[in-house]
Design a protein around this motif. Structure first.
Motif, short mmCIF file in Angstrom:
data_model
loop_
_atom_site.label_atom_id
_atom_site.label_comp_id
_atom_site.label_asym_id
_atom_site.label_seq_id
_atom_site.Cartn_x
_atom_site.Cartn_y
_atom_site.Cartn_z
N LEU A 196 43.45 62.88 9.49
CA LEU A 196 44.58 63.74 9.14
C LEU A 196 44.92 63.50 7.68
CD1 LEU A 196 46.73 65.71 10.16
CD2 LEU A 196 48.16 63.74 10.65
N GLU A 197 44.95 64.58 6.91
CA GLU A 197 45.27 64.48 5.49
C GLU A 197 46.49 65.33 5.16
OE1 GLU A 197 41.74 65.84 3.52
OE2 GLU A 197 40.71 63.92 3.80
N PHE A 198 47.20 64.93 4.12
CA PHE A 198 48.30 65.72 3.58
C PHE A 198 47.73 66.49 2.38
CE2 PHE A 198 52.00 62.67 4.85
CZ PHE A 198 51.60 62.75 6.17
N TRP A 199 47.80 67.82 2.43
CA TRP A 199 47.26 68.65 1.36
C TRP A 199 48.38 69.30 0.58
CZ3 TRP A 199 42.84 71.85 4.09
CH2 TRP A 199 41.80 70.98 4.41
N GLY A 200 48.28 69.25 -0.75
CA GLY A 200 49.21 69.93 -1.63
C GLY A 200 48.82 71.40 -1.77
N LEU A 201 49.65 72.13 -2.46
CA LEU A 201 49.45 73.57 -2.64
C LEU A 201 48.08 73.89 -3.24
CD1 LEU A 201 50.51 76.47 -2.55
CD2 LEU A 201 51.59 76.05 -4.77
N ARG A 202 47.70 73.19 -4.28
CA ARG A 202 46.42 73.46 -4.94
C ARG A 202 45.25 73.32 -3.96
NH1 ARG A 202 46.18 70.49 -10.07
NH2 ARG A 202 47.39 72.26 -10.76
N ARG A 203 45.26 72.26 -3.17
CA ARG A 203 44.19 72.03 -2.20
C ARG A 203 44.17 73.14 -1.13
NH1 ARG A 203 41.47 67.41 0.29
NH2 ARG A 203 39.91 68.40 1.58
N VAL A 204 45.34 73.56 -0.69
CA VAL A 204 45.43 74.63 0.32
C VAL A 204 44.87 75.93 -0.25
CG1 VAL A 204 47.01 76.04 1.70
CG2 VAL A 204 47.33 73.56 1.56
N MET A 205 45.23 76.23 -1.49
CA MET A 205 44.74 77.46 -2.13
C MET A 205 43.22 77.40 -2.30
SD MET A 205 47.87 78.34 -4.82
CE MET A 205 46.84 77.98 -6.18
N GLU A 206 42.69 76.26 -2.74
CA GLU A 206 41.25 76.11 -2.93
C GLU A 206 40.51 76.21 -1.60
OE1 GLU A 206 40.93 72.33 -4.88
OE2 GLU A 206 41.47 73.15 -6.84
N THR A 207 41.06 75.62 -0.56
CA THR A 207 40.41 75.58 0.74
C THR A 207 40.41 76.94 1.43
OG1 THR A 207 41.02 73.26 1.00
CG2 THR A 207 40.43 74.44 3.00
N THR A 208 41.52 77.65 1.32
CA THR A 208 41.64 78.93 2.03
C THR A 208 41.20 80.12 1.20
OG1 THR A 208 43.93 79.26 1.29
CG2 THR A 208 43.59 78.08 3.39
N GLY A 209 41.23 79.98 -0.13
CA GLY A 209 40.92 81.12 -0.99
C GLY A 209 42.06 82.11 -1.07
N VAL A 210 43.25 81.68 -0.67
CA VAL A 210 44.44 82.54 -0.66
C VAL A 210 45.34 82.15 -1.84
CG1 VAL A 210 46.45 83.26 0.69
CG2 VAL A 210 44.29 82.80 1.84
N SER A 211 45.86 83.14 -2.55
CA SER A 211 46.72 82.87 -3.70
C SER A 211 48.08 82.30 -3.27
CB SER A 211 46.96 84.15 -4.50
OG SER A 211 47.80 85.04 -3.76
N LYS A 212 48.77 81.71 -4.24
CA LYS A 212 50.09 81.12 -3.98
C LYS A 212 51.06 82.16 -3.42
CE LYS A 212 53.82 78.79 -6.46
NZ LYS A 212 54.23 78.21 -7.76
N SER A 213 51.14 83.32 -4.06
CA SER A 213 52.09 84.33 -3.60
C SER A 213 51.74 84.83 -2.20
CB SER A 213 52.17 85.50 -4.58
OG SER A 213 50.90 86.09 -4.75
N GLU A 214 50.43 84.95 -1.90
CA GLU A 214 50.02 85.41 -0.57
C GLU A 214 50.31 84.34 0.48
OE1 GLU A 214 48.26 88.10 2.26
OE2 GLU A 214 49.32 88.29 0.36
N LEU A 215 50.11 83.06 0.13
CA LEU A 215 50.44 81.97 1.07
C LEU A 215 51.91 82.02 1.46
CD1 LEU A 215 48.57 78.86 -0.39
CD2 LEU A 215 48.06 80.08 1.72
N TYR A 216 52.77 82.16 0.47
CA TYR A 216 54.20 82.18 0.76
C TYR A 216 54.60 83.45 1.53
CZ TYR A 216 54.84 77.90 -1.82
OH TYR A 216 54.78 76.59 -2.21
N ARG A 217 53.94 84.57 1.25
CA ARG A 217 54.21 85.80 2.00
C ARG A 217 53.80 85.60 3.47
NH1 ARG A 217 52.17 89.80 4.38
NH2 ARG A 217 50.00 89.29 3.95
#
Length: 81
Positions: free
Chosen positions: A4-25
């Protein structure tokens, strides 16, 4: 056992390929895992790696179902037997 890892925003965006604004939407719409605050630093947030990986698997499964139900797909042909 999975790690189990804690991922920051940058890692989540890199892993999913989803932009910051789309993640929050997606989070606002209840379609993406919610971030969590660190206990001693509530302004900093993270996502659990397992939550993100589960979300990714759901996206793959949704895609498979949508592909199979498109007109002209092998599945569509089976329905018409």
């Amino acid at each position: 056992m999975a790690v189990l890892e804690f991922w920051g925003l940058r890692r989540v965006m890199e892993t999913t390929g989803v932009s910051k604004s789309e993640l929050y939407r997606l989070m606002r719409a209840g379609q993406f895992p919610q971030s969590r605050p660190y206990l001693h630093s509530p302004k900093r947030r993270f996502w659990l790696s397992s939550d993100i990986q589960s979300w990714q698997m759901m996206q793959v499964n949704k895609g498979d179902i949508q592909e199979l139900t498109q007109p002209g797909s092998d599945f569509d042909g089976l329905l018409n037997l």
